[in-house]
Write a protein that holds these residues in place. Structure first.
Motif, PDB file in Angstrom:
ATOM      1  N   GLU A   1      12.333  49.598 -63.642  1.00 17.85           N
ATOM      2  CA  GLU A   1      13.118  48.859 -64.627  1.00 17.85           C
ATOM      3  C   GLU A   1      14.255  49.747 -65.116  1.00 17.85           C
ATOM      4  OE1 GLU A   1      12.587  46.161 -68.639  1.00 17.85           O
ATOM      5  OE2 GLU A   1      11.041  47.606 -68.141  1.00 17.85           O
ATOM      6  N   PHE A   2      15.480  49.405 -64.734  1.00 16.76           N
ATOM      7  CA  PHE A   2      16.614  50.193 -65.190  1.00 16.76           C
ATOM      8  C   PHE A   2      17.867  49.355 -65.340  1.00 16.76           C
ATOM      9  CE2 PHE A   2      17.003  50.513 -60.559  1.00 16.76           C
ATOM     10  CZ  PHE A   2      18.366  50.385 -60.337  1.00 16.76           C
ATOM     11  N   GLN A   3      18.678  49.791 -66.273  1.00 12.15           N
ATOM     12  CA  GLN A   3      20.024  49.267 -66.473  1.00 12.15           C
ATOM     13  C   GLN A   3      20.812  50.408 -67.089  1.00 12.15           C
ATOM     14  OE1 GLN A   3      20.657  45.441 -68.395  1.00 12.15           O
ATOM     15  NE2 GLN A   3      22.393  46.300 -69.513  1.00 12.15           N
ATOM     16  N   ILE A   4      21.848  50.841 -66.391  1.00 16.43           N
ATOM     17  CA  ILE A   4      22.644  51.970 -66.867  1.00 16.43           C
ATOM     18  C   ILE A   4      24.121  51.746 -66.597  1.00 16.43           C
ATOM     19  CG2 ILE A   4      20.811  53.665 -66.576  1.00 16.43           C
ATOM     20  CD1 ILE A   4      22.263  54.541 -64.009  1.00 16.43           C
ATOM     21  N   LYS A   5      24.917  52.555 -67.251  1.00 17.69           N
ATOM     22  CA  LYS A   5      26.356  52.565 -66.992  1.00 17.69           C
ATOM     23  C   LYS A   5      26.678  53.792 -66.151  1.00 17.69           C
ATOM     24  CE  LYS A   5      28.130  50.014 -70.968  1.00 17.69           C
ATOM     25  NZ  LYS A   5      26.987  49.195 -71.073  1.00 17.69           N
ATOM     26  N   ALA A   6      27.654  53.643 -65.262  1.00 18.69           N
ATOM     27  CA  ALA A   6      28.081  54.747 -64.406  1.00 18.69           C
ATOM     28  C   ALA A   6      29.599  54.713 -64.271  1.00 18.69           C
ATOM     29  CB  ALA A   6      27.433  54.634 -63.026  1.00 18.69           C
ATOM     30  N   PHE A   7      30.193  55.881 -64.078  1.00 21.52           N
ATOM     31  CA  PHE A   7      31.626  55.981 -63.813  1.00 21.52           C
ATOM     32  C   PHE A   7      31.910  55.360 -62.450  1.00 21.52           C
ATOM     33  CE2 PHE A   7      34.925  58.252 -61.469  1.00 21.52           C
ATOM     34  CZ  PHE A   7      36.018  57.995 -62.272  1.00 21.52           C
ATOM     35  N   VAL A   8      33.003  54.609 -62.342  1.00 22.03           N
ATOM     36  CA  VAL A   8      33.371  53.995 -61.071  1.00 22.03           C
ATOM     37  C   VAL A   8      34.835  54.283 -60.763  1.00 22.03           C
ATOM     38  CG1 VAL A   8      34.006  51.743 -62.064  1.00 22.03           C
ATOM     39  CG2 VAL A   8      33.267  51.869 -59.692  1.00 22.03           C
ATOM     40  N   ASP A   9      35.108  54.503 -59.503  1.00 26.19           N
ATOM     41  CA  ASP A   9      36.475  54.641 -58.996  1.00 26.19           C
ATOM     42  C   ASP A   9      36.686  53.478 -58.040  1.00 26.19           C
ATOM     43  OD1 ASP A   9      38.833  55.197 -57.673  1.00 26.19           O
ATOM     44  OD2 ASP A   9      38.415  57.337 -57.473  1.00 26.19           O
TER      45      ASP A   9
END
Length: 151
Positions: A82-90
């Motif tokens: 169970e996960f929900q995260i924010k990540a940097f995107v290019d």
């Protein structure tokens, strides 16, 4: 006779220059093209080459802020973790990662790392993920890979 040679030389030069402009224009268009990072993905999880879970659905959402350079990644079926995260995107090269983010759907706000995230041709996805609440915190690197689900 010299006039014909000059005329042919001028025409040849004109053709070469116009072809170079077309190639440069196509390269410039590709440079501004962004990878579609938002979508639903059917992925499978591996630890090295051992199948761990899958297939299951993961979604990626570009954050709506016009200045935002991040995406949200979520396991919607909770078949793996169970996960929900924010990540940097290019978006120019379709890569994403986070050195450490907190899970947004966990009461303990466990730490999660995403490494080597990449979307290929807007239809395939691959990323590596580590969890703080694993048997050994961040001790296993799981590889998630799959393809876009047509909507």
């Amino acid at each position: 006779m010299k006039k014909i040679i000059y005329l042919l030389g001028f025409l040849a030069l004109g053709i070469i220059v116009s072809c170079e402009k077309e190639v440069e224009s196509a390269a410039a268009a590709d440079a501004t093209k962004l990878v579609n990072v938002t979508g639903q993905w059917e992925v499978t999880a591996y630890n090295d080459s051992t199948l761990i879970s899958g297939p299951f659905k993961v979604i990626t959402l570009k954050n709506p802020s016009a200045e935002s350079d991040s995406i949200t990644i979520q396991d919607t079926e909770v078949k793996f973790w169970e996960f929900q995260i924010k990540a940097f995107v290019d978006e120019k090269n379709g890569t994403f990662q986070t050195e450490l983010s907190n899970c947004e759907v966990s009461e303990e706000a466990i730490g999660i790392k995403i490494l080597n995230g990449k979307i290929f041709n807007s239809d395939s996805i691959y990323f590596e993920i580590q969890f703080e609440d694993d048997e050994t915190p961040y001790g296993n690197t799981y590889q998630l890979k799959g393809h876009r689900i047509k909507e």
